[in-house]
Structures are given as C-alpha cells and as structure tokens.
Motif scaffolding. Structure first.
Motif, PDB file in Angstrom:
ATOM      1  N   GLU A 174      14.362   7.395  13.360  1.00  0.00           N
ATOM      2  CA  GLU A 174      14.813   5.410  13.501  1.00  0.00           C
ATOM      3  C   GLU A 174      13.733   5.091  14.838  1.00  0.00           C
ATOM      4  O   GLU A 174      13.188   4.642  14.552  1.00  0.00           O
ATOM      5  N   GLY A 175      13.534   6.057  15.745  1.00  0.00           N
ATOM      6  CA  GLY A 175      12.581   5.642  17.141  1.00  0.00           C
ATOM      7  C   GLY A 175      11.478   4.764  16.613  1.00  0.00           C
ATOM      8  O   GLY A 175      10.561   3.934  17.041  1.00  0.00           O
ATOM      9  N   GLU A 176      10.565   6.051  16.026  1.00  0.00           N
ATOM     10  CA  GLU A 176       9.854   5.646  15.166  1.00  0.00           C
ATOM     11  C   GLU A 176       9.294   3.844  14.084  1.00  0.00           C
ATOM     12  O   GLU A 176       8.876   3.457  14.353  1.00  0.00           O
ATOM     13  N   ILE A 177      11.152   3.550  13.570  1.00  0.00           N
ATOM     14  CA  ILE A 177      10.590   2.885  12.705  1.00  0.00           C
ATOM     15  C   ILE A 177      11.070   1.492  13.332  1.00  0.00           C
ATOM     16  O   ILE A 177      10.449   0.507  13.066  1.00  0.00           O
ATOM     17  N   TRP A 178      11.257   1.945  14.091  1.00  0.00           N
ATOM     18  CA  TRP A 178      11.634   0.037  15.879  1.00  0.00           C
ATOM     19  C   TRP A 178      10.957   0.326  16.132  1.00  0.00           C
ATOM     20  O   TRP A 178      11.021  -1.166  17.011  1.00  0.00           O
ATOM     21  N   SER A 179       9.848   1.094  16.455  1.00  0.00           N
ATOM     22  CA  SER A 179       9.094   1.114  17.823  1.00  0.00           C
ATOM     23  C   SER A 179       7.814  -0.032  17.437  1.00  0.00           C
ATOM     24  O   SER A 179       7.025  -0.519  18.641  1.00  0.00           O
ATOM     25  N   CYS A 180       7.723  -0.412  15.865  1.00  0.00           N
ATOM     26  CA  CYS A 180       5.971  -0.530  15.219  1.00  0.00           C
ATOM     27  C   CYS A 180       6.810  -2.505  16.193  1.00  0.00           C
ATOM     28  O   CYS A 180       7.526  -2.811  15.794  1.00  0.00           O
ATOM     29  N   THR A 181       5.624  -3.243  16.235  1.00  0.00           N
ATOM     30  CA  THR A 181       5.264  -4.580  16.624  1.00  0.00           C
ATOM     31  C   THR A 181       5.327  -5.188  16.186  1.00  0.00           C
ATOM     32  O   THR A 181       4.740  -6.097  15.932  1.00  0.00           O
ATOM     33  N   THR A 182       4.464  -4.424  15.078  1.00  0.00           N
ATOM     34  CA  THR A 182       3.682  -5.401  13.569  1.00  0.00           C
ATOM     35  C   THR A 182       2.130  -5.877  13.714  1.00  0.00           C
ATOM     36  O   THR A 182       1.904  -6.966  13.050  1.00  0.00           O
ATOM     37  N   CYS A 183       1.566  -5.375  14.556  1.00  0.00           N
ATOM     38  CA  CYS A 183       0.886  -5.925  15.812  1.00  0.00           C
ATOM     39  C   CYS A 183      -0.570  -5.932  15.127  1.00  0.00           C
ATOM     40  O   CYS A 183      -1.437  -6.898  14.994  1.00  0.00           O
ATOM     41  N   GLY A 184      -0.381  -4.604  14.463  1.00  0.00           N
ATOM     42  CA  GLY A 184      -1.459  -4.977  13.340  1.00  0.00           C
ATOM     43  C   GLY A 184      -2.976  -4.177  13.675  1.00  0.00           C
ATOM     44  O   GLY A 184      -3.769  -3.398  13.151  1.00  0.00           O
ATOM     45  N   ALA A 185      -2.994  -3.348  15.107  1.00  0.00           N
ATOM     46  CA  ALA A 185      -3.798  -2.665  15.432  1.00  0.00           C
ATOM     47  C   ALA A 185      -4.314  -1.842  14.605  1.00  0.00           C
ATOM     48  O   ALA A 185      -5.527  -1.280  14.624  1.00  0.00           O
ATOM     49  N   CYS A 186      -3.477  -0.861  14.613  1.00  0.00           N
ATOM     50  CA  CYS A 186      -3.565   0.519  13.650  1.00  0.00           C
ATOM     51  C   CYS A 186      -4.442  -0.128  12.763  1.00  0.00           C
ATOM     52  O   CYS A 186      -5.714   0.741  12.005  1.00  0.00           O
ATOM     53  N   GLU A 187      -4.326  -0.640  11.581  1.00  0.00           N
ATOM     54  CA  GLU A 187      -4.652  -1.208  10.675  1.00  0.00           C
ATOM     55  C   GLU A 187      -6.059  -1.689  10.305  1.00  0.00           C
ATOM     56  O   GLU A 187      -6.963  -1.109   9.693  1.00  0.00           O
ATOM     57  N   ARG A 188      -6.585  -2.794  11.627  1.00  0.00           N
ATOM     58  CA  ARG A 188      -7.611  -3.246  11.889  1.00  0.00           C
ATOM     59  C   ARG A 188      -8.529  -2.197  12.444  1.00  0.00           C
ATOM     60  O   ARG A 188      -9.913  -2.519  12.181  1.00  0.00           O
ATOM     61  N   GLU A 189      -7.855  -0.818  12.419  1.00  0.00           N
ATOM     62  CA  GLU A 189      -8.572   0.427  13.306  1.00  0.00           C
ATOM     63  C   GLU A 189      -8.934   0.771  12.213  1.00  0.00           C
ATOM     64  O   GLU A 189     -10.619   2.082  12.350  1.00  0.00           O
ATOM     65  N   CYS A 190      -8.511   1.764  12.033  1.00  0.00           N
ATOM     66  CA  CYS A 190      -8.465   2.607   9.969  1.00  0.00           C
ATOM     67  C   CYS A 190      -9.837   2.445   9.821  1.00  0.00           C
ATOM     68  O   CYS A 190      -9.882   1.430   8.521  1.00  0.00           O
ATOM     69  N   PRO A 191     -10.437   3.492   9.936  1.00  0.00           N
ATOM     70  CA  PRO A 191     -12.097   3.423   8.787  1.00  0.00           C
ATOM     71  C   PRO A 191     -11.788   3.302   7.716  1.00  0.00           C
ATOM     72  O   PRO A 191     -12.325   2.934   6.702  1.00  0.00           O
ATOM     73  N   VAL A 192     -10.316   4.238   7.473  1.00  0.00           N
ATOM     74  CA  VAL A 192     -10.213   4.070   5.608  1.00  0.00           C
ATOM     75  C   VAL A 192      -8.608   3.224   5.295  1.00  0.00           C
ATOM     76  O   VAL A 192      -8.545   3.321   3.996  1.00  0.00           O
ATOM     77  N   PHE A 193      -9.060   2.060   5.526  1.00  0.00           N
ATOM     78  CA  PHE A 193      -7.519   0.681   5.894  1.00  0.00           C
ATOM     79  C   PHE A 193      -6.556   1.842   4.896  1.00  0.00           C
ATOM     80  O   PHE A 193      -5.820   0.882   4.302  1.00  0.00           O
ATOM     81  N   ILE A 194      -6.204   2.025   5.607  1.00  0.00           N
ATOM     82  CA  ILE A 194      -4.558   2.775   5.531  1.00  0.00           C
ATOM     83  C   ILE A 194      -3.406   1.737   5.871  1.00  0.00           C
ATOM     84  O   ILE A 194      -3.780   0.810   7.301  1.00  0.00           O
ATOM     85  N   GLU A 195      -2.213   1.675   5.516  1.00  0.00           N
ATOM     86  CA  GLU A 195      -1.887   0.932   5.550  1.00  0.00           C
ATOM     87  C   GLU A 195      -0.320   0.719   6.698  1.00  0.00           C
ATOM     88  O   GLU A 195       0.261   1.855   5.635  1.00  0.00           O
ATOM     89  N   TYR A 196       0.008   0.167   7.332  1.00  0.00           N
ATOM     90  CA  TYR A 196       1.211   0.844   7.698  1.00  0.00           C
ATOM     91  C   TYR A 196       2.385  -0.118   8.010  1.00  0.00           C
ATOM     92  O   TYR A 196       3.403  -0.144   7.872  1.00  0.00           O
ATOM     93  N   ILE A 197       2.045  -1.575   8.198  1.00  0.00           N
ATOM     94  CA  ILE A 197       3.327  -2.143   8.352  1.00  0.00           C
ATOM     95  C   ILE A 197       4.224  -2.494   7.228  1.00  0.00           C
ATOM     96  O   ILE A 197       5.307  -2.308   7.402  1.00  0.00           O
ATOM     97  N   ASP A 198       3.792  -2.695   6.140  1.00  0.00           N
ATOM     98  CA  ASP A 198       3.998  -2.680   4.967  1.00  0.00           C
ATOM     99  C   ASP A 198       4.944  -1.435   4.764  1.00  0.00           C
ATOM    100  O   ASP A 198       6.071  -1.196   4.021  1.00  0.00           O
ATOM    101  N   LYS A 199       4.742  -0.568   4.951  1.00  0.00           N
ATOM    102  CA  LYS A 199       5.513   1.396   4.723  1.00  0.00           C
ATOM    103  C   LYS A 199       6.913   1.262   5.648  1.00  0.00           C
ATOM    104  O   LYS A 199       8.136   1.447   5.619  1.00  0.00           O
ATOM    105  N   ILE A 200       6.175   0.757   6.940  1.00  0.00           N
ATOM    106  CA  ILE A 200       7.244   0.852   8.430  1.00  0.00           C
ATOM    107  C   ILE A 200       8.507  -0.026   7.913  1.00  0.00           C
ATOM    108  O   ILE A 200       9.459  -0.323   8.251  1.00  0.00           O
ATOM    109  N   VAL A 201       7.488  -1.455   7.131  1.00  0.00           N
ATOM    110  CA  VAL A 201       9.594  -2.582   6.968  1.00  0.00           C
ATOM    111  C   VAL A 201       9.968  -1.923   5.915  1.00  0.00           C
ATOM    112  O   VAL A 201      11.181  -2.474   5.819  1.00  0.00           O
ATOM    113  N   ASP A 202       9.667  -1.689   4.785  1.00  0.00           N
ATOM    114  CA  ASP A 202      10.073  -0.667   3.266  1.00  0.00           C
ATOM    115  C   ASP A 202      10.841   0.258   4.231  1.00  0.00           C
ATOM    116  O   ASP A 202      12.175  -0.286   3.262  1.00  0.00           O
TER     117      ASP A 202
END
Lengths: 259, 323, 658
Positions: free
Chosen positions: C336-364
């Motif tokens: 749960e610590g991981e799930i609630w730590s995300c601010t959905t800022c999108g920095a990870c997705e903007r950086e990923c060279p292969v366009f992995i999505e995080y926000i949708d997974k975490i929000v889900d």
C-alpha cells in the motif's frame, strides 16, 4: 450473530446557515445534502464487523421516505444482508413513535443484538434506542464504545462523563446505542452503492404493521424553531492576521500565560 | 396533596454528580414559580449516605438504601422509580441527559407511558404544561417543544444548562423509602470503572491550553499547532473528533466525555463548540476562539473571537513571536 | 564461404530444439497477454507509426541520458545491422541459402563493411558498458538484475568476437584481398597455420551459432525480452497523456463486475502486461520519480520488476496454465505504501524509453482498494464531502462563489441554466474555497475583466471537477461528478472554458470528452497578450525569477511555452531555469492523495524543489498552479526562507502589472 441496526438519514449541516421555514417548525431542507447519521455509521460498521467475525447476518432498518433509502443502500453496500424501510408516509414522527414502528418490524425478525446510534446529528434526542429496547423488553446500554463477545453475553464499555468508562456485561439478546469512535467505519464507494442498488430492499407501510396513523400521536411536539439568542458572545478581534495575532498576544500577556 | 417535581439523583464512586444539583436548581426554579415541592430521589448503597450533601437543595429527599444500589443500573432504577411514580404521581420527573440518564429516561417513558423530552436546556411551565427548549443541529437552532398532555411529564436536562452555586437554604426532610422490592438479578451487570483520562500530560491542571478541533482538517497540520504550543508554553488539548480519528490520545480530550479543564486561557482553534465540548471549559475565565464559521456556537461562550482561517492566525502568531 | 567441418544435419536439430524452446516461452508469455483485459490500441495509426519510427527506431528518448543513451543507440543499431548477418550465418550452418540472391554486388560489400564497423563498435560499447557498470554504477540500477546485465553484455561481446574471429579466419583461408576491416582483424592470425585457422573458423562458427540460439532463448526469460517487445510497446503506447483508463474497456455495465480495479495480475490490460515484459530495468523512471527521490516507498522500476517476477513465477514457461493466482494487492506483491506514494506527476512515463505506463496501473490498484474500503481512512470524509457537497471540504455549495465578494468592483456573473456567455470560468473546489487559492482566482478574474472578457462562473451549481477523486481511485464518485458537471455545462451556452487549476484543466480536457475548447488561464492570457487584448502597464525589474512547471500543465498537457512567454512579457529581470525544468520538472507534492494522506518520506518534494530554486540564485518561484503554490510556499516557510524566496502565482504576478 444476527444483528439489526437502525439507521437515520440526517441533513449535512457543517458550515451551513440553516434557515427556518415559514411554518417555523422545520428547517428549509431543499438545498441541503443528506448523509447517514454519524453515530449510526459507527453502529453500522460495528454490526458489519460483528457479522464478519461471527458469520452472522445484518439487517438494516430505517423509518422514512424513499429518499431515505440512500442510507439502506449504503448499508447493503457495506455488507448488510437485508434492508427494510418503514414508510413514514409523510408523518413527522417523534422518537417514541419511531421506536414503536421499529419495534413492530423487529419483533418479527431473528436477531441477537440490536444496534442504534447513541444520538442523531440533527435533533440530538438520544432516546430512540432505549425506547425501542423497552418496547421489545430487552436489556440495553447507551453510549457504548466497546463490545467484546462472550457466550450469550457481551462485555461492553460505556463512556461516562469525565473520562470514566464503565465496564459491564449484558445478556443477549440486547440493544446497545453506539458512541462515535468505537471503530473506524469503512468507506463505501459510490460504485459499491451502485452495485447495492440491485439488492432487494423491503418497504413496509404503517398499515401493514397494524398501526393506525391517527394513533401515532407524538409525545413531543415542536412548537417553534428559533435562532440562538444573540447573547453578549465574544468580542470579535478584527483586522488582518498579524494585527489579530498582536491582540491575542496582548490578551495572553495580560492573563499571564506568556511572558 | 401538593404537586411535586421529582429529581433523580445521579452519583458515581460515592459522590453526587454535579448535574444532580443542576436538576435541583431547575426543580427549585420551577417549584417556586408553580408552588410545587422539589423532591429528590436518591438510590444508594447500604454503606452510603449521600443524602447529607442534598441538604438545603430541595424540600425532601427520598432515600432508598440497599445493597446493589451503589452503582447505577437501569433495570433496578427503572423498577424503583416506576413504583415511586406510581405512589406519588409527581407532576414532573427530572433526569440528567448523561449516558445513564439516556439509558433510564427513555425506557421509563415507554414503561410508564409518560411523555419525555430529552436533552433540554431550559424548561418553563406555561398553562400548566411544560415547554422545554432544546438545542438542535449542533446548537445552530433552538427548538421549543411541548409534551402530550399527561399527569406526569418526564424531562431530561443537558448537563451544564443550569448555573449552580450555593444551596438554596431550603429545609430538607429526609424520608426513607420502605417496602420497595429491588430486583436481584439483572441482565446487565456492572464490573468496574476505568479511568481513561490518565496519560502523559494532565490537561486538567494546565494554565494555558491550545485546543484543536475538526477545523484543523488534516493530521499533518497538527505539527504546526504543536510547534506554536511549544513556543507559547501551552499544552495541547482537543475536541472529540480529533480523538475519534486517533490524531491525539484520549487524555487530550476536553468535554463531557473527556476532561473538564480550567485553564486561565483556553484558545480554541477550529472548534465549533458542541455542547459536549463547551461543558468541559466552563471553568476557564478566558476563552479565545478562532473559527472560520462566524456562526460557530463556540463564539457564544468565548470572550474573544476571531473569524478567520485558523492557520492564518497560527502563522501570524508564530511570525509575531519571532524566531 | 568455405565448407564447414560440421555436418549440416547437426544444426537442424539444434535449431529446432532451440526454436521449440523459444516458441514455448513466447507462447507462455502470450498466454498471460491473452488472459489480461482488453485495451484498444489501434487508433491514430499515423501517430503510432510516427512514434514507432521516432521513439522506437530512432530512439529519441535514449539520449535524455546522454552517455548511456548513446551506448544503447550503438548496440541497438548494431542489432539492426547484424540481424542480417545472423540470418546469413544461420542459413549457412543449415546449408540453405535464403540470402544468396543478395550476397553479391556493391550492396553486399557495403553491408560487409557496415557489419564489420558495427561489430567492432558494439564490442567496444559492450566492454565500455561493463566497465561503466563496474566502475560507476549509477544508483538507478539498484534492484535491477545486474548479473543478467553482465551476462548479456558478455554474450553480445562473445557473439561479436566469435563472428570477428570467424570472418578473420575466413579472410585468411579464402585469401581474400579486399581492403576490409575484417582483414585488418585478421592481421594477428597471419602467421597461423591453415589447420589452426580452420579450427578457429569452425569453432568460432559453432560457438557463435550456439551463443546466438542461447541468447534467443534467454530473451523471453529476462529483461532482454525488450529486444522483442520494445517496438510493439512503443507502437501501442498511450497517446493521450493526462487521462486515466476506464475501469474496463468494452464493458458496458461495470456494476456487474465482481470488483473494479486491479487485484490480480490479469486485471491489468494486455498492454500493461506488455509494459511489464518490456521493462529494460534502466531505472530512468525511478531516477525521476519524485516519490522515490524523497525516500517514499515507491520506485516505479521496482513496481514493474515485482509484477514481472510475480507473472514469471505464477506463469512459468515450463508449466502451462495455472488458474487462480494470488492477488497482487494489497500487500501481496505491491504494498500500500507504493500504491499511495504516487503523485501521478507522470515523470516516470515521460522518461521511459519504451513508454511503460504507471499511472493507469497504480490508479487501477487504488480503485480496487477504495472499492473494498481498504483505502486510507482519512479519505472517507473527503469522499463523502465531495459526494454530498461537491467539494472536499464539506463546505455548503451555497458558499461556493463567496470568494467573488472580494472581487470588489468587478462583477462576477454567476451563470444559471439557459444562460449564454463567451467564456465560462471553471473555478473548481480549491480555487473556490482555499484562502490561498482564492487569491489566484481573484487575479484571474481581474485579468479577464481588464481584457474586457465576457465571462461567468457556475457558482453553487459547479461541482468538483473530480480530478482528485479519480486519481485517488474513487471512480464511481468521479463518474457522478462528471455526469453532473457535463449535464450542467450542456445547459449553458458558451464558447470556451478557462480554468484556474491545471488539474481541472487536465480533467476537463482529457477525462470529460467535451467538444469545446478548454484553456488553462496561462494559455488564454498568452493569446490575449499576443493579440494585444492584454496590455501590461508595467514591467517588473527587480528580482531573479524561475518558473516551476506544474505537472498537469507541462508534462501531461505539453504547455511549457505560454507561461514562460507571459513571464517574459512582464519581466525585465532574469528568468532562469532550474536543473529540472519543463518535462523534467519535479512534482511539488501533488494535488490528490498527498493532500489527505501522510505518506512516509524523508523529505518533502516541495522542499527539494525549493532547494533547486536556491541553487540557481532565484528569489522568486513562479508557478501556475494553486497546489504548487501552496506546497512550495509551505516548504519555504518550514525551511525558514521567507526572507530569501517568494512563491508567486503567475497570474498574481501578471495582475500586479496590469
């Protein structure tokens, strides 16, 4: 353990400037939001968690209009098995009559324990629970903030004034009115409530309870509502926060609590 | 026979609760105006003699001493009071709107068939029937209620509603009740009292309290208040919601279900002022209330009020105090 | 080519075994993709092919980390070039000649040269990469499979070396006399006997083929699966940033679902599983994740790796089909610590060279927890408030436009159903009720008024946009708010919506599906500045400024220029960029979970950000989001920097110049 929990829907009045309607006996409720009475929410959570611990059932009951079914759907979403609304049929019911109606329905149910909130946010009467218990001839305790299960008996804690708690045992079946803080009510998501909308909800009319509407004379009758008298009240410290802070510090110094 | 107002005395751990005297004050006030006798019903243990404390407060004390009456039990109290009511047919019976009173009065109303108005803050008698005032919607509105015509009226009074100072100097007759059977077996059985108020700090003795309520909004904001309290040398207390949310331990709580405090200054931040809370600060000569809601009931008991976001004031206080 | 010692029939069984094993692994991986949820990704094909070319093949995101990016580009291009060579060698071993039509002429000569160049480059790059890992291992590799990285780099080097040896020995044996790099490589072997050369020739060939087949089988079992999955993953990328996926695609009645959100691995969509397969463990996500940077429990990379490990364990390539796996939340795989730590800022997705999505997974995953009543208890009141009063504070709707009383002379029109207006100002909850955000609201109103804009607000009828609650996982509540707001909007005639908060802007633009232009005030005022409707009366000369990009303005919606242009329009003072700016801007703490839930962290995001402003000597941080302003100002205060640094809202600053 089979638990019956009685619920009430009340106006959400936080920071609302309440208005009294022309008849002076009621508030203007048109623009108000309604929620489950806070105390009842704790009672409901307690009922559900007792059900989960003992593999029993929960029946949620309210007295009111179709709109009040909202609290029953919340209860169903939370895990109640059955929901019953006693149709108030436009009557303004006082606690005594609410207890009467509830008793008629509950008498026909299988239960070990009845829970109600200790009081309601709106009218604050704090008496339906004990009245209902007496109607049903059940032992009861008010303002309970802890329940422990025993064999046909519960150990309960009642919150008294002055930070003292009374521990006692009470035989089942019984009725307890629940104080806030006894548990942490779980959240019921909007989706959960939407899903619960498909569960069955029973509606009982006053007639079906073999009661005569005319006979439901209130014991307590609201003559009029009025706004609190403007007593001397506080001297309001005005100005921007810094000026106010200066004023507060001056008062604190005068009273000798800071140097 | 002269009509009576019967007051049910409440006592705990061998002392009468203050609310009993409030009830007697009301009974005295109404009795004087209406020519009714103020009678107090005291149920106490064999070893107890609390009736002495009631001298001067009412015209008559009915005492029933028996084993098992040391501690309140609704089943026993109800049986005894029903009997007394049946014998004496009082005009009015006064209860306290405390957890015990909330247990007793409503079920008595059902079993006796007499109407009950609970949690009243004042009562007058008009045309021979009582008119009670109740606070509703958290004190935002008052309601005046009447009761269904009856031979006996039941009223429960909110603690803290009546001012109590000295006895009224009445000649008090003590009358022992005889021949009342006391139920021996009850379904609810008392075990013990527990003091939940004991904790690391004792707010009841503090000269300066900064008290917080629901208005602080978030748990994290507590730090800001703690900082201010530390700098001002105040202890932190709070209203019930803060304890319910587990943001502070119970021993910080002020009010009927918490502690009664009497600091020189009580600064209430974001506390709306529900009566349960206000009842705990009656002993404080100076209450400063900060609340955004100008209609918050706390402003009715405070000497000084600030209608503003509490954090603006907290921030300004810190800045004014300097580094 | 010269005859090999090894008989042809030897390679066939080896190849078949290797291919069989490989296919079996792939099928097992595909099986999980097929179990996963639907996720339509075939829209906007033009854009997808464009992205495939630029981001997949050209790998534009790689050089965001210049050194490792260039190393990767070399290896990637080496793979592209050398794949032909591998095919050639394989067919050679098998004794078939599928490539022979091409193996002549200038093209093949050129290819031979290219191949040689790349083999050397790739070998050199692999050695350099290993040395780099050995000597300056960047912290972003923490938790990655390091041994595997060495294994693969070693394997690639081995492939290069064996082919170089093969080619060199071939050159000598065949006595080829062209000028080529292979011949240069042959120089060390000039004095070798023919027999020795033949040994080298045959051995290097066999080893190369074996290594190649081994590598092929290693792919679906390792992080190097990305060699196969990266291009499809880029092609099927999420094109619309800022939005959140629906609970389920292609499900009409989500009430009929047993539960919403992600509980089991197959609750993820196939694309999200493909994401998990594709992760290269480069750690760029975590390196930019503000939650990770401030010591919260979340590391996006580890989230993917944990999910991958769970998939690989639950669905191993050796055993087929296992039905009900263990849930991944709560606390089973992802905490749960991981799930609630995300601010959905999108920095990870903007950086990923292969366009992995995080926000949708975490929000889900949040959706699941919220529906089960397992969210943080502090959310309960917030959600109930939003549901009942349309704002998270539980303030009466009737007071929603109370701020307008402070607008003084300026008439703020409160719209009713049936009204008509040019510009509808969607205020949203914070700008309506929060005293700090109120100031921004008032300056926006003053700005619009000075422009002579015909504008109005929804007042008591407006409800929270739902941006927050949607990202907190309360989807049902979001839908309720969206429905009410959309119905309301449909009953008022207006030409555009202007918002104050970038979050409302984002959600109206990306979550609401409205057919009307939506602007953040910074965009709209920039247009006004351009066409002369907005005329600043003075410029600011004192101070040193920096602009902090709000995540939902910049990263999620690509608005970087307008706020800066506006600033330049009123500043005659230095405007500097912080070390992290534009699409690398560091989140201030966010506008959803963090407001109501205390996440364990070592430092506040905002205080990290404030330090960045101090580093470049700024004394004013300008932002265009009420939440950024609140968080940053808070940090400035707690750090005791009120004397050195001021946090101002862009609109407040513009307002002071009008």
């Amino acid at each position: 353990m089979d638990v019956v929990v009685c619920l009430r829907r009340v106006p959400f009045t936080q920071e609302v400037d309440l208005e009294i309607d022309k008849g002076q006996r009621q508030i203007l409720a048109e623009n108000l939001a309604f929620v489950l009475n806070d105390w009842d929410n704790y009672a409901l959570e307690e009922a559900i968690s007792l059900k989960e611990r003992t593999k029993g059932t929960v029946t949620a009951i309210t007295v009111g209009t179709e709109e009040d079914e909202e609290v029953l759907r919340r209860a169903l979403a939370m895990g109640a098995d059955t929901a019953i609304r006693i149709d108030s049929e436009g009557l303004t019911l006082d606690p005594r009559n609410i207890a009467r109606l509830l008793a008629r329905v509950i008498r026909g149910l299988r239960f070990h324990l009845i829970l109600t909130g200790a009081q309601s946010d709106d009218l604050n009467e704090g008496c339906v629970g004990a009245m209902l218990a007496e109607e049903l001839g059940l032992p009861h305790a008010s303002v309970v903030n802890k329940i422990e299960l025993g064999e046909d008996v519960l150990e309960i804690k009642v919150e008294l004034e002055g930070g003292i708690e009374e521990i006692s045992t009470i035989k089942l079946p019984c009725l307890l009115t629940i104080q806030t803080g006894i548990n942490e009510p779980r959240y019921v998501s909007v989706m959960g409530i939407r899903k619960a909308a498909k569960k069955e909800l029973k509606v009982v009319t006053i007639e079906e309870l073999s009661l005569d509407k005319e006979a439901l004379v209130p014991d307590v009758y609201v003559e009029r509502l009025f706004y609190p008298p403007e007593t001397g009240g506080a001297e309001i410290l005005e100005g921007d926060p810094h000026i106010v802070a200066e004023k507060i510090l001056r008062i604190l110094r005068e009273r000798g609590v800071i140097s | 026979m002269k009509g009576t107002i019967l007051t049910i005395a409440e006592h705990r751990q061998n002392s009468l609760r203050e609310v009993t005297f409030e009830l007697l004050a009301l009974a005295h006030e109404l009795g004087k105006a209406q020519g009714l006798e103020s009678v107090c019903l005291l149920l106490e243990g064999e070893e107890q003699s609390l009736e002495g404390e009631l001298k001067g407060w009412c015209e008559r004390v009915l005492v029933l001493k028996a084993k098992g009456l040391e501690v309140f039990n609704q089943e026993i109290w109800q049986a005894v009071i029903l009997k007394v009511m049946g014998d004496r047919r009082p005009f009015m019976v006064l209860f306290s709107h405390t957890p015990w009173g909330m247990d007793l009065a409503p079920s008595l109303s059902v079993s006796s068939g007499y109407p009950l108005a609970t949690d009243c803050v004042s009562v007058v008698i008009r045309d021979g029937t009582p008119l009670a005032t109740r606070q509703i919607y958290g004190g935002k509105l008052f309601a005046e209620v009447s009761l269904r015509p009856s031979g006996t009226y039941l009223i429960s009074l909110r603690p803290g509603s009546m001012r109590v100072e000295n006895p009224f100097g009445l000649v008090t007759q003590i009358e022992s009740l005889m021949g009342i059977e006391i139920p021996q077996k009850t379904k609810k059985v008392f075990k013990e009292f527990v003091d939940t108020g004991a904790g690391e700090i004792d707010i009841s003795q503090a000269p300066f309290l900064i008290s917080i309520g629901r208005g602080i909004g978030e748990r994290e904001k507590l730090e800001e208040i703690k900082e201010l309290a530390e700098r001002m040398g105040a202890l932190i207390s709070c209203s019930r919601p803060i304890v319910d949310k587990n943001w502070l331990p119970k021993y910080h709580q002020v009010g009927t279900s918490g502690k009664t405090v009497k600091p020189k200054v009580y600064m209430a931040l974001g506390i709306s002022g529900a009566f349960q809370h206000v009842a705990g600060i009656k002993g404080s000569p100076t209450v400063i209330a900060v609340n955004k809601d100008k209609k918050a009931p706390i402003f009715r008991v405070a000497q000084y009020g600030v209608v503003e976001d509490l954090f603006k004031i907290v921030g300004a206080l810190k800045e004014t105090l300097g580094g | 080519m010269l005859e090999l010692w090894t008989p042809k029939y030897l390679f066939w069984p080896i190849l078949l075994i290797a291919l069989f094993a490989f296919l079996r692994s792939i099928l097992s991986r595909i099986q999980v993709l097929r179990m996963a949820q639907k996720d339509p990704r075939l829209d906007h094909l033009k854009e997808r092919f464009r992205s495939l070319l630029l981001d997949g093949i050209m790998q534009w995101r790689q050089p965001r980390y210049p050194f490792s990016g260039i190393l990767h580009l070399v290896i990637f291009w080496g793979f592209v070039v050398l794949s032909l060579r591998s095919l050639q060698l394989l067919s050679y071993g098998l004794g078939i000649s599928i490539l022979s039509p091409f193996e002549t002429g200038a093209f093949w000569d050129l290819y031979g040269l290219l191949k040689d160049v790349f083999e050397i480059l790739v070998l050199f790059t692999c050695l350099l990469s290993m040395a780099r890992r050995l000597l300056f291992n960047p912290p972003r590799y923490k938790g990655s499979h390091e041994a595997e990285a060495y294994l693969v780099l070693g394997l690639i080097s081995f492939l290069m070396i064996t082919d170089i040896l093969f080619e060199a020995s071939y050159c000598l044996l065949a006595e080829k006399n062209e000028l080529s790099i292979s011949q240069a490589m042959a120089i060390p072997f000039l004095k070798f006997s023919r027999t020795s050369l033949e040994v080298i020739y045959n051995l290097s060939f066999v080893l190369h083929i074996l290594a190649f087949l081994f590598f092929l089988n290693l792919l679906p079992l390792s992080k190097h699966f990305h060699i196969i999955t990266a291009l499809p993953n880029v092609f099927f990328r999420k094109l619309k940033t800022g939005s959140i996926k629906p609970v389920r695609y292609n499900v009409q009645d989500i009430e009929d679902l047993e539960y919403s959100g992600t509980k089991y691995i197959y609750d993820l969509t196939w694309k999200h599983i493909l994401d998990i397969y594709t992760c290269t463990e480069c750690g760029r996500c975590s390196d930019n994740c503000p939650a990770n940077l401030v010591g919260r429990e979340l590391s996006p990379k580890m989230l993917t790796l944990k999910l991958r490990e769970s998939i690989y364990k639950t669905y191993p390539v050796t055993v087929q089909k296992k039905e009900r796996p263990n849930p991944i939340i709560p606390g089973e795989v992802i905490g749960e610590g991981e799930i609630w730590s995300c601010t959905t800022c999108g920095a990870c997705e903007r950086e990923c060279p292969v366009f992995i999505e995080y926000i949708d997974k975490i929000v889900d995953m949040r959706r699941y927890l919220i529906e089960q009543g397992q969210g943080p208890s502090s959310f309960n009141q917030v959600f109930i408030n939003v549901e009942k009063t349309g704002n998270p504070f539980g303030k009466p709707p009737a007071k929603r436009a109370d701020w307008a009383k402070e607008a003084g002379e300026i008439p703020v029109r409160i719209l009713k159903k049936g009204d008509q207006v040019e510009t509808l100002l969607f205020v949203d909850s914070y700008p309506s009720f929060d005293p700090k955000a109120n100031e921004v609201t008032l300056s926006v109103v003053r700005g619009l008024h000075k422009m002579g804009e015909d504008f109005g607000i929804l007042g008591p009828l407006e409800r929270d946009s739902g941006h927050q609650v949607r990202r907190m996982g309360e989807e049902g509540l979001f839908e309720l708010l969206r429905e009410k707001n959309r119905n309301l909007l449909s009953e008022i005639r207006f030409k555009r919506i202007v918002t104050i908060d970038p979050h409302s802007f984002n959600t109206l633009k990306n979550d609401y599906g409205l057919q009307i232009p939506i602007y953040h005030y910074s965009q709209y005022l920039y247009l006004a500045l351009e066409n002369g409707r907005l005329k600043p009366k003075r410029v600011i000369r004192e101070g040193t400024y920096t602009y902090h990009d709000p995540c939902y303005l910049g990263r999620h919606n690509g608005i970087y220029g307008e706020p800066r242009e506006l600033l330049k329009g009123i500043l005659d003072a230095p405007l500097r960029e912080m070390s992290k700016s534009r699409d690398r801007s560091l989140c201030c703490g966010g506008a959803d979970v963090g407001l109501w839930y205390e996440v364990r962290e070592e430092e506040r995001m905002a205080s990290k950000r404030v330090k960045m402003a101090l580093e470049i000597g700024a004394d004013h941080i300008v932002t265009a989001c009420p939440f950024c302003m609140i968080h940053l100002e808070d940090a400035v205060k707690t750090m005791g920097l009120e004397e050195r640094l001021m946090v101002v809202d862009l609109m407040g600053l513009i307002d002071s110049c009008l």
